[in-house]
Motif scaffolding. Structure first.
Motif, PDB file in Angstrom:
ATOM      1  N   GLY A  57       0.809  -1.214   0.000  1.00  0.00           N
ATOM      2  CA  GLY A  57       0.000   0.000   0.000  1.00  0.00           C
ATOM      3  C   GLY A  57       0.842   1.263   0.000  1.00  0.00           C
ATOM      4  O   GLY A  57       2.064   1.211  -0.052  1.00  0.00           O
ATOM      5  N   THR A  58       0.170   2.391   0.075  1.00  0.00           N
ATOM      6  CA  THR A  58       0.817   3.697   0.062  1.00  0.00           C
ATOM      7  C   THR A  58       1.712   3.840   1.290  1.00  0.00           C
ATOM      8  O   THR A  58       1.337   3.451   2.394  1.00  0.00           O
ATOM      9  N   ARG A  59       2.893   4.392   1.076  1.00  0.00           N
ATOM     10  CA  ARG A  59       3.837   4.618   2.175  1.00  0.00           C
ATOM     11  C   ARG A  59       4.405   6.020   2.086  1.00  0.00           C
ATOM     12  O   ARG A  59       4.630   6.548   0.999  1.00  0.00           O
ATOM     13  N   ARG A  60       4.661   6.593   3.248  1.00  0.00           N
ATOM     14  CA  ARG A  60       5.390   7.850   3.323  1.00  0.00           C
ATOM     15  C   ARG A  60       6.875   7.532   3.262  1.00  0.00           C
ATOM     16  O   ARG A  60       7.304   6.406   3.508  1.00  0.00           O
ATOM     17  N   PHE A  61       7.660   8.553   2.968  1.00  0.00           N
ATOM     18  CA  PHE A  61       9.106   8.368   2.836  1.00  0.00           C
ATOM     19  C   PHE A  61       9.689   7.740   4.098  1.00  0.00           C
ATOM     20  O   PHE A  61      10.446   6.771   4.028  1.00  0.00           O
ATOM     21  N   ARG A  62       9.363   8.286   5.259  1.00  0.00           N
ATOM     22  CA  ARG A  62       9.920   7.767   6.525  1.00  0.00           C
ATOM     23  C   ARG A  62       9.481   6.336   6.800  1.00  0.00           C
ATOM     24  O   ARG A  62      10.237   5.551   7.366  1.00  0.00           O
ATOM     25  N   GLU A  63       8.270   6.004   6.400  1.00  0.00           N
ATOM     26  CA  GLU A  63       7.808   4.621   6.563  1.00  0.00           C
ATOM     27  C   GLU A  63       8.651   3.673   5.716  1.00  0.00           C
ATOM     28  O   GLU A  63       9.023   2.586   6.173  1.00  0.00           O
ATOM     29  N   LEU A  64       8.943   4.083   4.492  1.00  0.00           N
ATOM     30  CA  LEU A  64       9.802   3.272   3.630  1.00  0.00           C
ATOM     31  C   LEU A  64      11.189   3.147   4.230  1.00  0.00           C
ATOM     32  O   LEU A  64      11.790   2.066   4.229  1.00  0.00           O
ATOM     33  N   LEU A  65      11.703   4.252   4.748  1.00  0.00           N
ATOM     34  CA  LEU A  65      13.043   4.256   5.328  1.00  0.00           C
ATOM     35  C   LEU A  65      13.125   3.269   6.492  1.00  0.00           C
ATOM     36  O   LEU A  65      14.098   2.524   6.624  1.00  0.00           O
ATOM     37  N   ARG A  66      12.091   3.226   7.315  1.00  0.00           N
ATOM     38  CA  ARG A  66      12.075   2.286   8.450  1.00  0.00           C
ATOM     39  C   ARG A  66      11.835   0.846   7.994  1.00  0.00           C
ATOM     40  O   ARG A  66      12.310  -0.099   8.615  1.00  0.00           O
ATOM     41  N   ALA A  67      11.080   0.669   6.914  1.00  0.00           N
ATOM     42  CA  ALA A  67      10.685  -0.673   6.471  1.00  0.00           C
ATOM     43  C   ALA A  67      11.765  -1.407   5.691  1.00  0.00           C
ATOM     44  O   ALA A  67      11.715  -2.635   5.576  1.00  0.00           O
ATOM     45  N   VAL A  68      12.725  -0.665   5.145  1.00  0.00           N
ATOM     46  CA  VAL A  68      13.779  -1.294   4.334  1.00  0.00           C
ATOM     47  C   VAL A  68      15.086  -1.223   5.128  1.00  0.00           C
ATOM     48  O   VAL A  68      15.783  -0.212   5.095  1.00  0.00           O
ATOM     49  N   PRO A  69      15.407  -2.288   5.852  1.00  0.00           N
ATOM     50  CA  PRO A  69      16.592  -2.271   6.711  1.00  0.00           C
ATOM     51  C   PRO A  69      17.881  -2.026   5.930  1.00  0.00           C
ATOM     52  O   PRO A  69      18.087  -2.602   4.868  1.00  0.00           O
ATOM     53  N   GLY A  70      18.691  -1.119   6.443  1.00  0.00           N
ATOM     54  CA  GLY A  70      20.008  -0.883   5.866  1.00  0.00           C
ATOM     55  C   GLY A  70      20.057   0.192   4.791  1.00  0.00           C
ATOM     56  O   GLY A  70      21.142   0.605   4.391  1.00  0.00           O
ATOM     57  N   ILE A  71      18.925   0.639   4.308  1.00  0.00           N
ATOM     58  CA  ILE A  71      18.946   1.658   3.253  1.00  0.00           C
ATOM     59  C   ILE A  71      19.147   3.031   3.891  1.00  0.00           C
ATOM     60  O   ILE A  71      18.575   3.338   4.931  1.00  0.00           O
ATOM     61  N   SER A  72      19.990   3.825   3.261  1.00  0.00           N
ATOM     62  CA  SER A  72      20.207   5.188   3.748  1.00  0.00           C
ATOM     63  C   SER A  72      19.152   6.111   3.146  1.00  0.00           C
ATOM     64  O   SER A  72      18.504   5.775   2.146  1.00  0.00           O
ATOM     65  N   GLN A  73      19.003   7.278   3.733  1.00  0.00           N
ATOM     66  CA  GLN A  73      18.054   8.253   3.212  1.00  0.00           C
ATOM     67  C   GLN A  73      18.399   8.618   1.768  1.00  0.00           C
ATOM     68  O   GLN A  73      17.529   8.705   0.910  1.00  0.00           O
ATOM     69  N   ARG A  74      19.677   8.787   1.493  1.00  0.00           N
ATOM     70  CA  ARG A  74      20.131   9.136   0.140  1.00  0.00           C
ATOM     71  C   ARG A  74      19.790   8.030  -0.863  1.00  0.00           C
ATOM     72  O   ARG A  74      19.305   8.290  -1.963  1.00  0.00           O
ATOM     73  N   MET A  75      20.049   6.773  -0.487  1.00  0.00           N
ATOM     74  CA  MET A  75      19.771   5.667  -1.406  1.00  0.00           C
ATOM     75  C   MET A  75      18.275   5.490  -1.620  1.00  0.00           C
ATOM     76  O   MET A  75      17.836   5.159  -2.723  1.00  0.00           O
ATOM     77  N   LEU A  76      17.479   5.710  -0.569  1.00  0.00           N
ATOM     78  CA  LEU A  76      16.030   5.619  -0.739  1.00  0.00           C
ATOM     79  C   LEU A  76      15.545   6.715  -1.684  1.00  0.00           C
ATOM     80  O   LEU A  76      14.721   6.466  -2.563  1.00  0.00           O
ATOM     81  N   THR A  77      16.076   7.906  -1.534  1.00  0.00           N
ATOM     82  CA  THR A  77      15.709   9.008  -2.425  1.00  0.00           C
ATOM     83  C   THR A  77      16.025   8.650  -3.875  1.00  0.00           C
ATOM     84  O   THR A  77      15.188   8.805  -4.771  1.00  0.00           O
ATOM     85  N   LEU A  78      17.228   8.154  -4.121  1.00  0.00           N
ATOM     86  CA  LEU A  78      17.617   7.775  -5.489  1.00  0.00           C
ATOM     87  C   LEU A  78      16.757   6.632  -6.015  1.00  0.00           C
ATOM     88  O   LEU A  78      16.343   6.634  -7.180  1.00  0.00           O
ATOM     89  N   THR A  79      16.476   5.662  -5.157  1.00  0.00           N
ATOM     90  CA  THR A  79      15.701   4.497  -5.578  1.00  0.00           C
ATOM     91  C   THR A  79      14.284   4.884  -5.962  1.00  0.00           C
ATOM     92  O   THR A  79      13.798   4.491  -7.033  1.00  0.00           O
ATOM     93  N   VAL A  80      13.602   5.663  -5.113  1.00  0.00           N
ATOM     94  CA  VAL A  80      12.218   6.031  -5.457  1.00  0.00           C
ATOM     95  C   VAL A  80      12.186   6.961  -6.668  1.00  0.00           C
ATOM     96  O   VAL A  80      11.247   6.900  -7.466  1.00  0.00           O
ATOM     97  N   ARG A  81      13.202   7.779  -6.841  1.00  0.00           N
ATOM     98  CA  ARG A  81      13.258   8.625  -8.047  1.00  0.00           C
ATOM     99  C   ARG A  81      13.380   7.774  -9.297  1.00  0.00           C
ATOM    100  O   ARG A  81      12.730   8.030 -10.318  1.00  0.00           O
ATOM    101  N   ARG A  82      14.233   6.761  -9.255  1.00  0.00           N
ATOM    102  CA  ARG A  82      14.394   5.876 -10.414  1.00  0.00           C
ATOM    103  C   ARG A  82      13.103   5.108 -10.697  1.00  0.00           C
ATOM    104  O   ARG A  82      12.704   4.953 -11.849  1.00  0.00           O
ATOM    105  N   LEU A  83      12.479   4.619  -9.636  1.00  0.00           N
ATOM    106  CA  LEU A  83      11.227   3.886  -9.807  1.00  0.00           C
ATOM    107  C   LEU A  83      10.123   4.794 -10.350  1.00  0.00           C
ATOM    108  O   LEU A  83       9.311   4.374 -11.176  1.00  0.00           O
ATOM    109  N   GLU A  84      10.120   6.037  -9.910  1.00  0.00           N
ATOM    110  CA  GLU A  84       9.150   7.011 -10.421  1.00  0.00           C
ATOM    111  C   GLU A  84       9.448   7.324 -11.889  1.00  0.00           C
ATOM    112  O   GLU A  84       8.540   7.353 -12.727  1.00  0.00           O
ATOM    113  N   ARG A  85      10.710   7.533 -12.208  1.00  0.00           N
ATOM    114  CA  ARG A  85      11.111   7.826 -13.589  1.00  0.00           C
ATOM    115  C   ARG A  85      10.710   6.688 -14.524  1.00  0.00           C
ATOM    116  O   ARG A  85      10.274   6.912 -15.655  1.00  0.00           O
TER     117      ARG A  85
END
Length: 147
Positions: A57-85
């Motif tokens: 379901g829908t997730r906020r950025f911080r929820e994703l950050l907590r749900a994906v162990p080991g991912i940094s804020q920077r990597m999550l930002t890049l990952t969701v941008r790529r997935l959005e693109r």
């Protein structure tokens, strides 16, 4: 291809009763069948984990950050941008203070998660067979270190 006495063309069979030609065939004009695009997206370390989390379901950025162990804020930002693109994720920014950003899978993203589930199911169903094959291979090739 071989032609039978009925005139129907059938693929040649290998020694194990399987078609000798590759099942994945794109034709000469499409060398990689688009598979490189798929591997670019799911082959990185984080995309599949983010997609799996968004499949719930829908997730906020911080929820994703907590749900994906080991991912940094920077990597999550890049990952969701790529997935959005790539059209797999839709990002909504809410005009609040502080801004709230939600991520949700698009229809195409949901379609990919169905394929990922099928791959995960295949993997789970073959886990023991793969482990057995690896043990046999390692025993037969003790000098090889391919880990």
């Amino acid at each position: 291809m071989s032609e039978t006495h009925t005139g129907v063309t059938t693929p040649p069979i290998d020694g194990f009763g399987r078609p000798a030609e590759p099942v994945l065939s794109c034709g000469e004009e499409h060398e990689d069948c688009g598979i490189r695009d798929v591997l670019d997206r799911i082959g990185d370390k984080w995309s599949v984990l983010v997609l799996v989390e968004l499949a719930a379901g829908t997730r906020r950025f911080r929820e994703l950050l907590r749900a994906v162990p080991g991912i940094s804020q920077r990597m999550l930002t890049l990952t969701v941008r790529r997935l959005e693109r790539d059209g797999l994720v839709h990002r909504t920014v809410h005009a609040t203070v502080p801004p709230r950003v939600d991520y949700v899978l698009t229809a195409m993203g949901h379609g990919l998660t169905l394929q990922l589930k099928a791959l995960a199911d295949w993997s789970a169903g073959h886990r023991e067979a793969i482990a057995d094959s690896r043990r046999r291979w390692d025993a037969a090739h003790p000098e090889a270190d391919i880990r």
